[in-house]
Design a protein around this motif. Structure first.
Motif, PDB file in Angstrom:
ATOM      1  N   THR A   1       2.247   4.765 -12.555  1.00  0.00           N
ATOM      2  CA  THR A   1       2.881   4.201 -13.747  1.00  0.00           C
ATOM      3  C   THR A   1       3.778   3.046 -13.314  1.00  0.00           C
ATOM      4  O   THR A   1       4.337   3.067 -12.225  1.00  0.00           O
ATOM      5  N   PRO A   2       3.896   2.026 -14.175  1.00  0.00           N
ATOM      6  CA  PRO A   2       4.671   0.846 -13.819  1.00  0.00           C
ATOM      7  C   PRO A   2       6.097   1.167 -13.374  1.00  0.00           C
ATOM      8  O   PRO A   2       6.577   0.625 -12.390  1.00  0.00           O
ATOM      9  N   ILE A   3       6.754   2.085 -14.082  1.00  0.00           N
ATOM     10  CA  ILE A   3       8.168   2.307 -13.793  1.00  0.00           C
ATOM     11  C   ILE A   3       8.355   2.931 -12.415  1.00  0.00           C
ATOM     12  O   ILE A   3       9.256   2.539 -11.663  1.00  0.00           O
TER      13      ILE A   3
ATOM     14  N   THR B   1       0.841  -1.203   0.000  1.00  0.00           N
ATOM     15  CA  THR B   1       0.000   0.000   0.000  1.00  0.00           C
ATOM     16  C   THR B   1       0.871   1.245   0.000  1.00  0.00           C
ATOM     17  O   THR B   1       0.627   2.213  -0.725  1.00  0.00           O
ATOM     18  N   PHE B   2       1.903   1.203   0.845  1.00  0.00           N
ATOM     19  CA  PHE B   2       2.824   2.321   0.970  1.00  0.00           C
ATOM     20  C   PHE B   2       3.498   2.621  -0.379  1.00  0.00           C
ATOM     21  O   PHE B   2       3.508   3.757  -0.849  1.00  0.00           O
ATOM     22  N   ILE B   3       4.018   1.571  -1.006  1.00  0.00           N
ATOM     23  CA  ILE B   3       4.678   1.741  -2.310  1.00  0.00           C
ATOM     24  C   ILE B   3       3.696   2.335  -3.310  1.00  0.00           C
ATOM     25  O   ILE B   3       4.001   3.254  -4.063  1.00  0.00           O
ATOM     26  N   TYR B   4       2.458   1.809  -3.261  1.00  0.00           N
ATOM     27  CA  TYR B   4       1.446   2.258  -4.212  1.00  0.00           C
ATOM     28  C   TYR B   4       1.132   3.738  -3.998  1.00  0.00           C
ATOM     29  O   TYR B   4       1.034   4.512  -4.947  1.00  0.00           O
ATOM     30  N   LEU B   5       0.992   4.138  -2.722  1.00  0.00           N
ATOM     31  CA  LEU B   5       0.641   5.527  -2.433  1.00  0.00           C
ATOM     32  C   LEU B   5       1.767   6.476  -2.834  1.00  0.00           C
ATOM     33  O   LEU B   5       1.525   7.539  -3.394  1.00  0.00           O
ATOM     34  N   ILE B   6       3.007   6.088  -2.538  1.00  0.00           N
ATOM     35  CA  ILE B   6       4.120   6.973  -2.915  1.00  0.00           C
ATOM     36  C   ILE B   6       4.211   7.081  -4.432  1.00  0.00           C
ATOM     37  O   ILE B   6       4.538   8.130  -4.974  1.00  0.00           O
ATOM     38  N   SER B   7       3.911   5.991  -5.130  1.00  0.00           N
ATOM     39  CA  SER B   7       4.019   6.010  -6.593  1.00  0.00           C
ATOM     40  C   SER B   7       2.893   6.822  -7.238  1.00  0.00           C
ATOM     41  O   SER B   7       2.955   7.122  -8.418  1.00  0.00           O
TER      42      SER B   7
ATOM     43  N   GLN C   1      -6.586   2.406 -13.721  1.00  0.00           N
ATOM     44  CA  GLN C   1      -6.052   2.539 -12.358  1.00  0.00           C
ATOM     45  C   GLN C   1      -6.720   1.530 -11.425  1.00  0.00           C
ATOM     46  O   GLN C   1      -6.077   0.943 -10.558  1.00  0.00           O
ATOM     47  N   TRP C   2      -7.990   1.348 -11.626  1.00  0.00           N
ATOM     48  CA  TRP C   2      -8.754   0.389 -10.838  1.00  0.00           C
ATOM     49  C   TRP C   2      -8.213  -1.020 -11.070  1.00  0.00           C
ATOM     50  O   TRP C   2      -7.943  -1.784 -10.146  1.00  0.00           O
ATOM     51  N   GLN C   3      -8.017  -1.346 -12.347  1.00  0.00           N
ATOM     52  CA  GLN C   3      -7.509  -2.667 -12.706  1.00  0.00           C
ATOM     53  C   GLN C   3      -6.141  -2.908 -12.073  1.00  0.00           C
ATOM     54  O   GLN C   3      -5.874  -3.958 -11.502  1.00  0.00           O
ATOM     55  N   ARG C   4      -5.276  -1.877 -12.153  1.00  0.00           N
ATOM     56  CA  ARG C   4      -3.924  -2.010 -11.613  1.00  0.00           C
ATOM     57  C   ARG C   4      -3.976  -2.283 -10.112  1.00  0.00           C
ATOM     58  O   ARG C   4      -3.254  -3.118  -9.586  1.00  0.00           O
ATOM     59  N   LEU C   5      -4.864  -1.551  -9.417  1.00  0.00           N
ATOM     60  CA  LEU C   5      -4.985  -1.700  -7.968  1.00  0.00           C
ATOM     61  C   LEU C   5      -5.456  -3.109  -7.601  1.00  0.00           C
ATOM     62  O   LEU C   5      -4.894  -3.758  -6.718  1.00  0.00           O
ATOM     63  N   VAL C   6      -6.490  -3.591  -8.321  1.00  0.00           N
ATOM     64  CA  VAL C   6      -7.034  -4.913  -8.013  1.00  0.00           C
ATOM     65  C   VAL C   6      -5.991  -6.006  -8.247  1.00  0.00           C
ATOM     66  O   VAL C   6      -5.767  -6.883  -7.410  1.00  0.00           O
TER      67      VAL C   6
ATOM     68  N   ILE D   1      10.302   2.683  -6.903  1.00  0.00           N
ATOM     69  CA  ILE D   1      10.004   2.936  -5.498  1.00  0.00           C
ATOM     70  C   ILE D   1      10.005   1.619  -4.727  1.00  0.00           C
ATOM     71  O   ILE D   1      10.511   1.542  -3.612  1.00  0.00           O
ATOM     72  N   GLY D   2       9.490   0.560  -5.358  1.00  0.00           N
ATOM     73  CA  GLY D   2       9.504  -0.760  -4.730  1.00  0.00           C
ATOM     74  C   GLY D   2      10.908  -1.209  -4.387  1.00  0.00           C
ATOM     75  O   GLY D   2      11.181  -1.683  -3.276  1.00  0.00           O
ATOM     76  N   ILE D   3      11.841  -1.028  -5.325  1.00  0.00           N
ATOM     77  CA  ILE D   3      13.227  -1.438  -5.086  1.00  0.00           C
ATOM     78  C   ILE D   3      13.811  -0.630  -3.922  1.00  0.00           C
ATOM     79  O   ILE D   3      14.469  -1.173  -3.034  1.00  0.00           O
ATOM     80  N   GLY D   4      13.498   0.676  -3.904  1.00  0.00           N
ATOM     81  CA  GLY D   4      13.995   1.537  -2.828  1.00  0.00           C
ATOM     82  C   GLY D   4      13.466   1.103  -1.469  1.00  0.00           C
ATOM     83  O   GLY D   4      14.235   0.893  -0.522  1.00  0.00           O
ATOM     84  N   ILE D   5      12.148   0.913  -1.376  1.00  0.00           N
ATOM     85  CA  ILE D   5      11.523   0.515  -0.111  1.00  0.00           C
ATOM     86  C   ILE D   5      12.060  -0.833   0.329  1.00  0.00           C
ATOM     87  O   ILE D   5      12.356  -1.068   1.505  1.00  0.00           O
TER      88      ILE D   5
END
Lengths: 344, 264
Positions: free
Chosen positions: A157-159, A145-151, A246-251, A164-168
């Motif tokens: 966007t995927p990149i 969730t955290f990664i998603y919110l920061i992104s 965005q909805w699809q990505r979240l699900v 951010i995922g790698i950083g976290i």
């Protein structure tokens, strides 16, 4: 390519299967069954496959303890974990449109590890260790969730998600090391086994719990799976086809997190399965996301069953964590993928 | 009124206004071409018509309904857009790509009906790609690849098709081939076509309705023979040019002044 088309109930239901997919699916399933039985037969003492069959069909009760209490839950857990990790990797690679994504690289596994190690170091002697899976799953979900919110910046966007995922993930790994350094030796050894990923001491309870966790995302994947093929054509095309991007990505991200975090919760960090299984599946059956789900599941299961089989029989009486072996094949494979994708 | 309309449409990119307060109609069953200088916002306008970009303010109507009030899947049955320079995933075949165009018409338990099969085949025949349907998209020539994407938008079976610079990266032969194809599609199947083109001469030749975007507005709109003049080209493109009738078609032909070899 040869297709089989199925149309039923006055065209209400229709779908298509390629001949190649059917072949890969059947061969994969047969291989999995073979290794499943081999896994039940092998161990500190060999039980012949015929004996295994007889035990499973209740014709004998000679090996009840070894097979039904020790080996069967362990092997079943390996199957569940392998398919969950594989499918989680498949989902992430499709969202990100990059074959290098996987739950361990994007930070979900690190989140689960951090949750679990924090639980082990703080909770040992205070709360029941049976709650460990919840700590790990919460860790994975909170991190994702955290990664998603920061992104998030008018959409994800995927990149951004990957970087951010790698950083976290790096921060959380540092956090895990920090916790280990400041914990008791007993806690550290327990945490270490968990971190490498071991199927040691699998129970029926683990098997049923993980099974139900996996059942949550499955119907979602079946219903929404076909939209993923469209999304792979690019964001603009996906929106043009009427996908709520965005909805699809979240699900889908939620599904990937549940799969990866729940398997991490029951066996720890078995790495690289989420990276390898989808890649191998794509090599065998091509691009269709729905078609890839079962194949990736089978390949992931095969990888973990075989890794665990080697881990617990090759160095008897030692029982080595299966994660060591998936990493031993997975790490060079990752380098190979990086090398192959170097010009992209 | 049918077709596409905008009312007081404002589009911004960050804080930068691209289109401001635009009221504008796109006639149905005609070919509309958007032209304008680089950065004039013609692609941005096209993208907003296809809901790829949300308006900062104002509204877009499709068949008299507000775009925001219709579900995105309903819109996908009325309007398709081919974005600029789409990239196919590695290893996908032409047939697999074109099949994806059926997405808005399918359900999870209904993925390959007779109708899907027929419409995909029709799209492949129309784009002359049937013999190449099992080839990988990466392995096709630029013109064939663009046709494969157009086949996908055709399979979507929408009355309105938007195309963002469909002729980019194509050589002259393939540009003409593609525009001829879109022309037939409009004349024979009555599809409304809206596209952004760079080449004013090609735009004049194919457009029933030419729209020149300049200074965040539609500067002028009409048939090319009505609106394309020396003054118009000077205003829109800041270019000195001579306008003559095309000796072959009679449509306006823009001959830029400037430097060059002279043999007369």
């Amino acid at each position: 390519m040869k297709y089989w088309t199925f149309r039923m109930l006055k065209e209400k239901v229709s779908f298509q299967i390629t001949k190649g997919w059917m072949q890969v699916f059947s061969i994969g399933l047969l291989l999995l069954i073979a290794f499943f039985i081999l896994s039940l037969s092998s161990g500190s003492n060999w039980i012949s496959p015929t004996q295994v069959f007889m035990q499973l069909s209740n014709m004998t009760d000679e090996h009840a303890f070894v097979i039904e209490t020790l080996r069967l839950p362990r092997t079943l857990l390996a199957v569940l974990v392998g398919s969950a990790l594989g499918i989680s990797g498949l989902i992430l690679q499709s969202i990100v449109r990059n074959p290098l994504a996987s739950p361990d690289i994007i930070g979900i596994t690190s989140g689960a590890s951090f949750g679990a190690v924090l639980f082990i170091s703080v909770g040992t002697g205070v709360v029941s260790m049976s709650l460990l899976p919840f700590a790990a799953i919460s860790g994975g979900l909170i991190t994702a969730t955290f990664i998603y919110l920061i992104s998030w910046n008018k959409g994800v966007t995927p990149i951004r998600l990957v970087l951010i995922g790698i950083g976290i993930s790096a921060i959380l790994k540092a956090g895990v090391t920090f916790l280990l350094v400041f914990s008791d030796t007993y806690v550290v050894s327990k945490a270490y086994i968990w971190l490498t990923g071991s199927l040691y001491a699998a129970t029926w309870n683990d098997v049923t719990s993980l099974f139900w966790w996996i059942m949550i995302p499955l119907p979602i994947l079946i219903i929404l799976g076909r939209s993923m093929n469209v999304t792979e054509l690019g964001d603009d095309v996906a929106i043009s086809m009427g996908i709520k991007l965005q909805w699809q990505r979240l699900v889908f991200l939620g599904c990937a997190v549940i799969l990866a975090a729940s398997s991490a919760a029951y066996v720890g960090g078995i790495e690289f399965v989420g990276l390898m299984a989808p890649h191998l599946a794509r090599r065998l059956v091509g691009k269709s996301f729905l078609g890839l789900i079962p194949i990736t599941g089978i390949i992931g299961a095969l990888l973990v069953v075989i890794a665990d089989l080697i881990a617990r029989t090759m160095f008897l009486p030692l029982d080595i964590p299966a994660g060591v072996f998936t990493a031993a094949i997975g790490a060079p494979f990752f380098i190979y993928l990086l090398y192959r994708n170097r010009n992209r | 009124m049918n077709g596409l309309q905008t009312k007081k449409l404002t589009l911004k990119y960050g804080d930068q206004p691209i289109i401001e307060n635009l009221d504008f109609d796109i006639p149905i069953e005609k070919i509309t071409v958007l032209v304008g200088a680089n950065g004039s916002g013609k692609s941005t306008l096209l993208r907003s018509l296809a809901r790829l970009l949300n308006p900062t303010s104002g509204e877009i109507f499709i068949d008299t309904q507000k775009l925001q009030d219709i579900s995105t899947k309903q819109i996908a049955k009325k309007l398709a857009i081919l974005p600029q320079g789409p990239v196919a995933p590695e290893g996908i075949t032409v047939h697999q790509l074109v099949k994806q165009g059926r997405y808005p018409h399918q359900k999870w338990f209904q993925q390959w009906s007779k109708e899907d099969e027929e419409l995909v085949e029709k799209a492949l025949i129309a784009t002359q790609l049937l013999p190449l349907k099992d080839r990988q998209v990466d392995a096709l020539s630029g013109g064939q690849r663009q046709r494969a994407w157009i086949a996908m938008t055709l399979a979507q079976e929408t009355p309105i098709i938007l195309l963002d610079e469909p002729t980019t990266y194509l050589d002259m032969t393939h540009q003409i081939e593609l525009l001829d194809f879109l022309f037939d599609l409009n004349r024979e199947y009555k599809r409304t076509i809206v596209m952004v083109l760079h080449d004013l001469n090609l735009a004049c030749r194919y457009a029933d309705n030419l729209v020149a975007i300049h200074d965040k507005k539609v500067a002028v709109q009409g048939t090319p023979e009505e609106i394309v003049t020396t003054e118009m080209v000077k205003e829109i493109f800041n270019l000195d040019a001579l306008i003559k009738a095309d000796p072959y078609f009679g449509t306006p032909l823009c001959i830029p002044k400037g430097k060059g070899r002279r043999v007369k």
